[in-house]
Design an enzyme around this catalytic site. Structure first.
Site, PDB file in Angstrom:
ATOM      1  N   CYS A 235       0.962  -1.067  -0.041  1.00  0.00           N
ATOM      2  CA  CYS A 235       0.181   0.124  -0.099  1.00  0.00           C
ATOM      3  C   CYS A 235       1.049   1.473  -0.279  1.00  0.00           C
ATOM      4  O   CYS A 235       0.467   2.697  -0.615  1.00  0.00           O
ATOM      5  CB  CYS A 235      -0.838  -0.045   1.354  1.00  0.00           C
TER       6      CYS A 235
ATOM      7  N   PHE B 279     -20.669  25.109  23.678  1.00  0.00           N
ATOM      8  CA  PHE B 279     -20.900  24.824  25.203  1.00  0.00           C
ATOM      9  C   PHE B 279     -20.235  25.160  25.535  1.00  0.00           C
ATOM     10  O   PHE B 279     -20.656  25.930  26.578  1.00  0.00           O
ATOM     11  CB  PHE B 279     -21.048  23.074  25.407  1.00  0.00           C
TER      12      PHE B 279
ATOM     13  N   TYR C   2      -2.511 -17.344  40.526  1.00  0.00           N
ATOM     14  CA  TYR C   2      -2.751 -17.020  38.817  1.00  0.00           C
ATOM     15  C   TYR C   2      -1.961 -19.071  39.983  1.00  0.00           C
ATOM     16  O   TYR C   2      -0.935 -18.489  40.168  1.00  0.00           O
ATOM     17  CB  TYR C   2      -1.323 -16.444  38.404  1.00  0.00           C
TER      18      TYR C   2
END
Length: 1104
Positions: free
Chosen positions: A32, A75, A851
Site C-alpha cells: 500500500c 457549550f 495465578y
C-alpha cells in the site's frame, strides 16, 4: 521494539500482510505504501491511489475532532470523559445506553449531538419524560443553534399557532430537530413509524419501556422496518438470537440508563437489531468505612449521633424496633423522621435539611434501601442489628436449600437428584429426629448462626447491607464521596458471618470501634462533599481492558458493577462505571494468531540471514473443533462453513479501541499471555496509540487495582521466548510427526521433544516394572501397627530390639506450585491432570485463587495477611507463622485470595451468592486452602519413636509419630499418629502374603512430578503433554489409574529412538529448555537461538 514477524490481515489499509515493525509505527504494508516515514499517511495513500480502509480511520478522527471543537465552541467547555466515549460512538454510528452517574452532562450531550448533526442536514428527535424538560430543552437549543437549524417542539400546553407550526413541519419533514415527550411517542405511533431519524435521543428510558410498543416505535424511527422487527421478535421468543440483515443501516438510538431492570423479552430487540442492551447504572464504586460496635447501647447511639449531627439513615430490624428508636431519640431533641407512615413527606424534609436523621426498616426492596440516590445529603448509615434472613429449622418448615444440603451430605439423596421440598421433608422425618437435624445443620452450616431455642437459622443478608450502606457513598459531580456505615451487633457469630460475606462480595472489611477515629472520618466525609461542589477539572476517562477469557472479563466487570453488555462482531463487551469513569471489558478468547503451516520453513521465512515468523489468524470449526490458520471458508476436516475466525475478533477490538481514552491488555502473566498481548498490541497500534500492558495475578478488585499501579509496555524478551518455543515445537514437531505419519500410515500422529521424551520414560518404566516383582508379607501386630516386610515371613512374633523416643518440630510443606498442585490434587482426588488444570483455571478466572501457572513458592505480604485474618477469625492466631518461602519468582505460589474456606464457599453457593462452582471445584479449592494455611502456620511439635525390630532374623527400622505435643499446621493437613511400641515381643495377629513390584508404574501425578524434577516442560505445558499422549493413543490408564504404554506407543517410541534419538533425548530437551529460559531473561539472542535450532534439525529436514 518489534520482534521481526509478519502478520496476515493486520494492514490497517488493505487488511493484508504487514510486519509488526510497520504496525508498531502506524504504517500500512509496503504494497500500500512503500515509504518508510511519510509525513501524512492518508495523503500518501491517496496520491498512490491505494487508499482503502485507512479512509475510515482518517475520517473517524477528523469527525471526532470536528464534534469536539463544535461542542467546545457552542457549550464553552470541553467534552468530559464520558462525553468523549459517547462522541466516538456517535461518529461510528453506534447506538448505545448512556451509563453514567448524574451530573456528567447526558442531556447536554444529546442536544449538542442533534445540533452537530443538523449542520450536516441530518434529522434528530429528542424524547423527554415531562413537559417541563421538553420546554427547557427547546429553550436551550434555540439559544445554542444557528439560524439555519430548524427546531420544533411539542407539548400539550402550547399555543394553537405553535402546534400548527409543529404539525406542518412534522408532516412535510421540514425540520432538523424535534423535541417531544414520551406521551407524544405513545400517541403518535403511526406517524412516527413513517419517519426516518438519523438520531433519536431518549432521556428517560424507564418511561418509554412502560409501554412495550414504544420499543417498536423507536426502532422504526431509526429506520428498521416493521417486518424485520416482527421477525426478530419471533426469533427471540424461540430463545434464539436474530441476525440483523447486513444491508440494513439504521440511524442512531441513544437511551439514558434505566433505574429498574427492563422486564419482558421485548427490550432484547435493542440487542439484536441495534447491538446494545438497556443498561442500568449499577455502580459499585464506593468509599465507605465500615465500623462495628459490639453492643446495642442506645447511649452509644446518642453519643455517635451527636458526632455525626446530620445526613444520617438508621435501619432497624423491625418496624417495632424502629418506632422504639424514634421515640427514644425524640426525647433527646434530635430532629428525626420515620419512613413507615409518612415516607414522602419526611424524605422531602430530609432532602432539604429540615430533618437530620431518617429511620427506616432493613429490607432489600425497601424505599430507603434502594430507591434513594442522594449522596449530597446521606453521609452516615447506621444498622441497629445486622440485616438478616431467618429460616425455621422445624422439619415441617425448613427451607429447601437446607434440607437438600443435609440429605445430600448424608447420602440420603443423590447429588443430581432434585426432589421438591415436601419430598425432602418426608425423607428428613424418616431418617432424622428434630434434634439430630439441628445438630447436622450446625455441623454443616458453619458460617451461619443456629439458635437452638428458637429452632432458627440466621444468615446475614449481605446484599441488603451493601445496598443500604451504599446510600452514603456515590459518584457526585464526578467525585466519589466518602460514607460511613456503623453496625451495632452483639452476636459474634452473626457479625463474623456478615464480615466474611462482605469480604467475598464487595471486598470490603469492617473495623472494630477501637480502630475508628470518628473526628477524622467526619472530616473526610465533609471534605469529599465540599470537593464535589467546587468547580473541578473533569478527570473521568474511558478505559478498555482486554483479557484472554470471557469468564475473566465477566468476573472483573461484575466486581466493578457491570451496567450493560453488548455484542461487537463475535465478542461480548461489558461496561462498568467506576469513580474514575467508564471501563469496558472484553476478551480475545485465547490466542488470536498462530504460525502459518505453509511457506518458508514450516511457517518461518528466512530474510537477510534472519528468521521471520509468519502468522495468520486462528480459525476454529464450531462443529468439529478443528483449528487451522489457512484462509478458507470451510473446515478442512469436516467441510463445515460454521467457522469462528479470529480476524473478526481483531477487527472488533480495533473498532472498540477507538472508543477508549486508554487501552490496557491484561492477558495472562506468562510467556503465552505476553505473546497474545503483543499480537493484539501490534494489530491495534496503527489505529490507537495509548496502549499498555498490565499483569493480573488475581482476579479481584485488589488484583485489578494493584495491576493498574504497574502499567508497562510489552516485555519483548518474553515474546521472543514464546516465539522460540513455538518455532522449536513447530520445526521438530512437524518433521518428526511427518516421519511417524509416513512410517505408520496414520495422519493423526504427532511427536515432539518433550512429548517423546516423556513417552520414553513411560515405556522404560513399564520394562523396569515388569522385572521388579518380589514377595512381600504384610504383618498386623497386636498393638495395631502394620508392617510390610520383603520376603515370606515364617515367624509369629516381632521383637523390639532397640527403642528410642525423641521430640521434634516438624515444619510444613510450602504452598502449591503448578507441578505440586497437579501431582497432589490428581493423586488425592483421582482426577486427570488436565481436568485439575481446567479446574485451577476456573478458580483463577472466577477470582478465588492466584495465578495457577507458577514455579514459585513465594507468598507476598498480602498473602500472609490472608492467612493471619483467617486464623484470627477461627480463634487460632497464636499459630500464625508468616513465611514468604522464597524471594524469587514473578508469580506467587497458588493460594486463596480471600480468608474464606471451602465450607464457607459451599454455604454461599447454597445461598445463591456464588454460582458455577461444582463439588470438584470445592474439593480442589479445599486442598489449596489447607495447604496454604498449613504453610503459614507454626511448626508441629511431635514425639516420635525410632524403633528397630527383629523379624525372622532380619532387622528393620521404623520411625513413627506417636504423639502431638503442640498443634500447628497439622490443624489443616493432619499428621498420622501411630500406636506406641514398647521394648518387648509382639504377636503377629495376621499375615498376608503377596507379590509386589518394587518399581512403581507412573501415574498422571507422578509424571508431572518427574517432569518438574528433571527440568522438562513448563507449568503451562505439564498437563497438556500428558493429555496429548493419551489423545494420540500412545498411553492408557489401567483400573488402578496407572499410566501404561499401548503396544502402538511402544512401537512409536522404538522407531523414534532407533532413527532419531538425538532429537528426543532427555539431555537435549533439558538443554534446549535452559537456552529458552535464557532468551526469556534476555541472556541469549533469540535469532541466534533460532539459528542453533535450525542447524540442529537441518539434516532431519533434508532427509525428506
Amino acid at each position: 521494539m518489534a520482534v521481526n514477524s509478519k502478520y496476515h490481515h493486520s494492514c490497517i489499509n488493505c487488511g493484508g500482510l504487514n510486519t509488526d515493525e510497520r504496525n508498531e509505527r502506524g504504517l500500512p504494508c509496503e504494497v500500500c505504501l512503500p515509504e518508510d516515514s511519510p509525513s501524512d499517511i492518508y495523503r500518501a495513500l491517496l496520491e498512490r491511489k491505494t487508499l482503502k480502509e485507512y479512509r475510515f480511520y482518517h475520517e473517524f478522527w477528523n469527525e471526532y475532532e470536528d464534534f469536539r471543537s463544535f461542542f467546545k465552541k457552542k457549550f464553552g467547555k470541553d467534552l468530559t470523559g464520558y462525553q468523549r466515549l459517547w462522541a466516538k460512538r456517535i461518529v461510528q454510528g453506534k447506538s448505545f445506553t448512556m451509563v453514567a452517574p448524574t451530573g456528567v452532562g447526558k442531556t447536554t450531550f444529546g442536544m449538542m449531538t442533534a445540533l452537530w448533526l443538523a449542520r450536516k442536514g441530518k434529522k434528530s428527535a429528542l424524547v423527554f419524560p415531562t413537559v417541563t424538560l421538553v420546554k427547557q430543552t427547546l429553550e436551550r437549543l434555540q439559544k445554542l443553534a444557528d439560524e439555519k437549524v430548524k427546531i420544533f417542539g411539542f407539548y400539550s400546553s402550547m399555543k394553537k399557532e405553535e402546534k400548527e407550526k409543529f404539525e406542518k413541519s412534522f408532516e412535510e419533514d421540514d425540520y432538523h430537530i424535534l423535541v417531544f415527550s414520551t406521551q407524544f411517542v405513545s400517541k403518535n405511533r403511526e406517524k412516527l413509524s413513517q419517519k426516518r431519524f438519523d438520531f433519536v435521543f431518549v432521556d428517560d428510558v424507564d418511561a418509554v419501556l412502560k409501554a412495550s410498543r414504544n420499543i417498536d416505535t423507536l426502532l422504526m424511527m431509526v429506520g428498521i422496518p416493521e417486518e424485520i422487527i416482527r421477525k426478530a421478535f419471533s426469533t427471540i421468543k424461540q430463545g434464539k438470537i436474530y441476525e440483523r440483515p447486513k444491508n440494513l443501516k439504521p440511524g442512531i438510538l441513544v437511551v439514558s440508563s434505566a433505574t429498574a431492570k427492563p422486564r419482558g423479552i421485548r427490550p432484547l430487540l435493542f440487542r439484536d437489531l441495534l447491538n446494545f442492551t438497556v443498561g442500568r447504572l449499577v455502580s459499585v464504586a464506593r468509599n465507605i468505612t465500615h465500623v462495628r460496635i459490639s453492643s446495642r447501647s442506645k447511649e452509644k447511639l446518642v453519643e455517635l449521633l451527636e458526632i455525626f449531627r446530620d445526613g444520617i439513615l438508621i435501619f432497624a430490624q423491625t418496624e417495632e424496633e424502629g418506632k422504639e428508636l424514634y421515640e427514644y431519640l425524640k426525647r433527646f431533641k434530635f430532629n428525626v423522621g420515620e419512613t413507615w407512615s409518612e415516607f414522602e413527606k419526611n424524605f422531602e424534609d430530609f432532602k432539604v435539611g429540615k430533618i437530620n436523621i431518617l429511620i427506616g426498616v432493613q429490607a432489600y426492596y425497601g424505599k430507603l434501601t434502594r430507591g434513594v440516590d442522594l449522596p449530597e445529603r446521606i453521609k452516615y448509615v447506621i444498622f441497629w442489628g445486622t440485616p438478616s434472613m431467618r429460616f425455621s429449622l422445624e422439619l415441617d418448615k425448613a427451607p429447601r436449600f437446607v434440607l437438600a444440603r443435609v440429605l445430600k451430605e448424608m447420602g440420603l439423596i443423590k447429588a443430581q437428584e432434585n426432589p421438591d421440598v415436601e419430598e425432602l421433608r418426608k425423607i428428613a422425618k424418616e431418617h432424622l429426629t428434630q434434634k439430630e437435624f439441628v445438630e447436622k445443620v450446625k455441623e454443616m452450616f458453619r458460617g451461619v448462626v443456629v439458635k437452638d431455642e428458637d429452632l432458627e437459622l440466621i444468615i446475614p443478608d449481605v446484599y441488603t447491607y451493601i445496598q443500604a450502606s451504599g446510600r452514603s457513598s456515590r459518584i457526585l459531580n464526578g467525585v466519589l464521596v466518602k460514607g460511613v456505615s456503623v453496625i451495632f451487633e452483639e452476636d459474634e457469630e452473626i457479625f463474623e458471618s456478615l464480615k466474611t460475606r462482605l469480604l467475598l462480595i464487595a471486598e470490603e472489611e469492617i473495623i472494630e470501634e477501637a480502630e475508628a477515629n470518628w473526628k477524622e472520618l467526619v472530616h473526610e466525609v465533609e471534605e469529599s462533599r465540599r470537593r464535589s461542589e467546587r468547580e473541578l477539572t473533569d478527570t473521568s476517562r474511558s478505559l478498555l481492558i482486554i483479557v484472554e477469557s470471557p469468564t475473566k472479563a465477566e468476573t472483573l466487570s461484575r466486581f466493578l458493577g457491570r451496567a450493560s453488555s453488548r455484542k461487537e462482531r463475535n465478542i461480548i463487551v461489558h461496561e462498568a462505571v467506576t469513580g474514575e469513569g467508564v471501563i469496558l471489558f472484553t476478551a480475545t478468547r485465547g490466542h488470536v494468531y498462530d504460525l502459518v503451516t505453509k511457506g518458508g520453513i514450516h511457517g518461518v521465512e528466512e530474510e537477510n540471514g534472519k528468521f521471520v515468523p509468519v502468522y495468520n489468524s486462528l480459525k476454529r470449526c464450531r462443529d468439529c473443533g478443528y483449528q487451522f490458520t489457512e484462509d478458507r471458508d470451510e473446515c478442512p476436516v469436516c467441510s463445515s462453513k460454521n467457522i469462528d475466525d479470529k480476524t473478526e475478533t481483531l477487527r472488533a477490538l480495533r473498532e472498540i479501541s477507538l472508543e477508549a481514552d486508554e487501552i490496557l491488555v491484561a492477558t495472562d502473566p506468562d510467556v503465552e499471555g505476553e505473546k497474545i498481548s503483543w499480537d493484539v498490541t501490534q494489530y491495534l497500534l496503527p489505529s490507537t496509540r495509548s496502549l499498555r500492558r498490565i499483569e493480573m495475578h488475581e482476579i479481584t478488585r485488589y488484583g485489578f487495582k494493584k495491576a493498574r499501579e504497574s502499567v508497562r509496555f510489552v516485555d519483548f524478551n518474553l515474546v521472543k521466548a514464546q516465539i522460540v518455543r513455538r518455532v522449536q515445537d513447530r520445526w521438530i514437531g512437524f518433521e518428526l510427526s511427518g516421519k511417524l505419519q509416513k512410517r505408520f500410515g496414520r495422519s493423526n500422529l504427532s511427536a515432539g521433544r518433550v512429548q517423546s521424551t516423556v513417552l520414553g520414560w513411560i515405556v522404560e518404566r513399564e520394562e523396569e516394572y515388569k522385572k521388579s516383582e518380589k514377595d512381600f508379607t504384610l504383618l498386623v501386630l497386636e498393638n495395631g501397627v502394620n508392617l510390610e516386610v520383603e520376603g515370606k515371613i515364617a515367624d509369629d512374633v516381632v521383637t523390639v530390639v532397640e527403642l528410642q523416643e525423641a521430640e521434634e518440630e516438624k515444619n510444613p510443606l510450602p504452598p502449591y506450585t503448578t507441578s505440586s498442585a497437579l501431582s497432589e490434587i490428581s493423586q488425592k482426588l483421582r482426577l486427570g491432570v488436565q481436568e485439575v488444570m481446567d479446574i485451577l483455571q476456573d478458580l483463577f478466572e472466577k477470582g478465588f485463587i492466584t495465578y495457577h501457572r507458577t514455579d514459585s513458592t513465594r507468598i507476598s505480604l498480602e498473602g500472609q495477611n490472608v492467612a493471619r485474618t483467617y486464623l484470627r477469625k477461627i480463634g487460632k492466631e497464636d499459630i500464625f507463622m508468616g513465611r514468604s518461602w522464597s524471594t524469587e519468582g514473578a508469580h506467587e505460589a497458588i493460594r486463596p485470595v480471600k480468608p474464606i474456606d471451602a465450607r464457607e464457599l459451599e454455604e454461599m453457593i447454597e445461598e445463591g451468592l456464588i454460582a458455577d462452582l461444582t463439588k470438584k471445584h470445592l474439593r480442589v479449592y479445599e486442598l489449596i486452602f489447607n495447604r496454604f494455611l498449613a504453610s503459614q502456620s507454626a511448626a508441629v511439635k511431635v514425639k516420635k519413636q525410632i524403633v528397630t525390630v527383629d523379624v525372622d532374623g532380619k532387622r528393620m527400622g521404623i520411625e513413627q509419630i506417636v504423639e502431638i505435643l503442640r498443634d500447628g499446621w497439622n490443624l489443616f493437613v493432619p499428621l498420622t499418629v501411630s500406636p506406641r511400641f514398647e521394648h518387648r515381643t509382639y504377636k503377629i495377629k495376621e499375615k498376608k502374603f503377596y507379590k509386589k513390584h518394587t518399581v512403581p508404574l507412573f501415574t498422571q501425578a507422578s509424571i508431572v512430578e518427574e517432569m518438574k524434577k528433571r527440568g522438562i516442560g513448563r507449568p503451562s505445558t505439564y498437563a497438556k503433554i500428558v493429555e496429548v499422549l493419551f489423545r494420540r493413543g500412545y498411553v492408557y490408564e489401567d483400573k488402578y489409574k496407572r499410566v501404561r504404554p499401548t503396544r502402538f506407543g511402544v512401537m512409536v517410541y522404538s522407531y523414534l529412538k532407533e532413527r532419531y534419538e538425538k532429537y528426543v533425548t532427555e539431555e537435549t530437551t533439558r538443554r534446549l529448555e535452559e537456552i529458552m529460559d535464557k532468551v526469556e531473561r534476555g541472556e541469549e539472542d533469540y535469532q541466534a537461538t533460532l539459528r542453533l535450532l535450525y542447524e540442529e534439525i537441518k539434516s532431519l529436514m533434508e532427509e525428506g
